[in-house]
Design an enzyme around this catalytic site. Structure first.
Site, PDB file in Angstrom:
ATOM      1  N   GLU A 194       0.903  -1.150  -0.164  1.00 33.35           N
ATOM      2  CA  GLU A 194       0.044  -0.057   0.101  1.00 33.35           C
ATOM      3  C   GLU A 194       0.878   1.043   0.069  1.00 33.35           C
ATOM      4  OE1 GLU A 194      -2.623  -2.182  -0.858  1.00 33.35           O
ATOM      5  OE2 GLU A 194      -3.342   0.118  -0.425  1.00 33.35           O
ATOM      6  N   ARG A 252      18.248   7.979 -22.589  1.00 37.49           N
ATOM      7  CA  ARG A 252      18.738   8.658 -23.831  1.00 37.49           C
ATOM      8  C   ARG A 252      18.979   9.612 -23.727  1.00 37.49           C
ATOM      9  NH1 ARG A 252      15.368   5.671 -26.876  1.00 37.49           N
ATOM     10  NH2 ARG A 252      14.516   7.775 -27.847  1.00 37.49           N
ATOM     11  N   ASP A 297      14.805  13.603 -30.859  1.00 37.22           N
ATOM     12  CA  ASP A 297      14.630  15.461 -31.975  1.00 37.22           C
ATOM     13  C   ASP A 297      13.249  15.242 -31.472  1.00 37.22           C
ATOM     14  OD1 ASP A 297      17.782  15.336 -33.821  1.00 37.22           O
ATOM     15  OD2 ASP A 297      17.231  15.485 -31.111  1.00 37.22           O
TER      16      ASP A 297
HETATM   17  N1  LIG Z   1       0.901   5.385 -10.817  1.00 42.05           N
HETATM   18  C1  LIG Z   1       2.985   5.220 -10.376  1.00 42.05           C
HETATM   19  N2  LIG Z   1       4.187   6.380 -10.410  1.00 42.05           N
HETATM   20  O1  LIG Z   1       4.369   5.713  -9.970  1.00 42.05           O
HETATM   21  N3  LIG Z   1       4.392   4.882  -9.583  1.00 42.05           N
HETATM   22  C2  LIG Z   1       3.163   4.501  -9.653  1.00 42.05           C
HETATM   23  C3  LIG Z   1       2.557   3.362  -8.984  1.00 42.05           C
HETATM   24  O2  LIG Z   1       1.168   3.406  -9.459  1.00 42.05           O
HETATM   25  N4  LIG Z   1       2.873   2.497  -7.422  1.00 42.05           N
HETATM   26  C4  LIG Z   1       2.499   1.290  -7.337  1.00 42.05           C
HETATM   27  C5  LIG Z   1       2.227   1.912  -5.935  1.00 42.05           C
HETATM   28  N5  LIG Z   1       3.318   1.524  -5.144  1.00 42.05           N
HETATM   29  C6  LIG Z   1       3.653   1.893  -3.168  1.00 42.05           C
HETATM   30  C7  LIG Z   1       2.971   3.443  -3.154  1.00 42.05           C
HETATM   31  C8  LIG Z   1       1.089   3.713  -2.973  1.00 42.05           C
HETATM   32  C9  LIG Z   1       0.507   4.333  -2.511  1.00 42.05           C
HETATM   33  C10 LIG Z   1       1.997   5.106  -2.519  1.00 42.05           C
HETATM   34  C11 LIG Z   1       3.130   5.239  -2.184  1.00 42.05           C
HETATM   35  N6  LIG Z   1       3.358   3.758  -3.044  1.00 42.05           N
HETATM   36  C12 LIG Z   1       3.899   3.066  -5.232  1.00 42.05           C
HETATM   37  C13 LIG Z   1       4.731   2.980  -6.630  1.00 42.05           C
END
Ligand SMILES: Nc1nonc1C(=O)N1CCN(Cc2ccccn2)CC1
Length: 246
Positions: free
Chosen positions: A116, A154, A169
């Site tokens: 979570e 990149r 580009d």
């Molecule tokens: N969209 C996204 N862009 O970066 N990360 C995500 C993403 O969906 N995830 C899934 C949940 N993870 C665990 C979590 C849950 C709640 C709060 C913080 N962390 C993080 C990464």
């Protein structure tokens, strides 16, 4: 550039180091990638990295201590100070400007959370920036970290060969790309636009610019609003609009 990733799944993240442009950047010494597993920083025999949330509710929360010890060792693995980035849906939405910002850092430590989420006190104690790759929920931060790694790699000088830099580009000026074609000339009655076959480079560039402007107008007008178009671009877009008016 050095990127460290704090992740429970280093084998997943290390895939970027093994192929493509990111793999080549690592081979060429342009990019150094290291993973740190919080499970290696647990002190109980079950190697516990998560626990139940205070206040109740579904799911589990990643504990501070294993994450913090992993971040601490990642920081100490190189002299250069690092920018610590948590990948999370709560973060700033990543776009090319954000990639340029991250790629300009000499070192990044990316935290790829699972469950979570991570205990908020880890964010307060260790995190400099929070970034999201989009408004959807992944199973963990690893794919988001890999997106950041790829997009930053990149931009590293020497990472792209000629065959790739054209693609870069076409996106760096804030427009969508023009359509692309290759052999055969006709498929299922669909022919390659004649202008691309004529060998007139000026006309080809003009056509490509018009298509990029037109497609951006049709599909992502929000991107167009951010741009100051030249008079020539305005004229090209107007021509496109006339040709594609419903
Ligand atoms: N969209 C996204 N862009 O970066 N990360 C995500 C993403 O969906 N995830 C899934 C949940 N993870 C665990 C979590 C849950 C709640 C709060 C913080 N962390 C993080 C990464």
């Amino acid at each position: 550039m050095r990127i460290d990733v704090v992740t429970l799944f280093p084998d997943l993240v290390n895939c970027v180091a093994g192929c493509g442009i990111t793999g080549r950047a690592v081979e060429r010494g342009l990019l150094a990638l290291h993973c740190w597993n919080p499970r290696d920083y647990t002190e109980d025999r079950h190697r516990t990295v998560d626990d139940r949330p205070y206040g109740g509710g579904p799911g589990m929360v990643m504990k501070v201590e294993p994450l913090r010890r992993a971040v601490h060792d990642a920081r100490g693995a190189a002299q250069v100070p690092a920018t610590v980035v948590n990948l999370s849906p709560q973060g700033r939405r990543l776009d090319q400007a954000g990639v340029r910002h991250l790629a300009s850092r000499p070192r990044l430590i990316l935290i790829a959370g699972r469950y979570e989420g991570i205990d908020e006190r880890l964010v307060e104690l260790e995190v400099d920036e929070e970034w999201s790759i989009g408004d959807y929920i992944l199973s963990g931060g690893e794919l988001a970290a890999m997106v950041v790694i790829d997009a930053c790699a990149r931009l590293l000088p020497g990472a792209l060969g000629d065959e790739d830099s054209a693609e870069q580009d076409s996106f760096t000026d804030g427009l969508l790309d023009c359509p692309h074609y290759t052999r055969p000339e006709v498929i299922e009655g669909l022919a390659v636009p004649q202008v691309l076959l004529g060998g007139h480079h000026g006309e080809i560039e003009r056509w490509r610019r018009k298509q990029a402007l037109g497609r951006t107008w049709e599909r992502r007008p929000d991107l167009l609003e951010k741009l100051e178009l030249s008079e020539a671009d305005e004229r090209l877009l107007e021509e496109y609009r006339r040709e594609h008016a419903p």
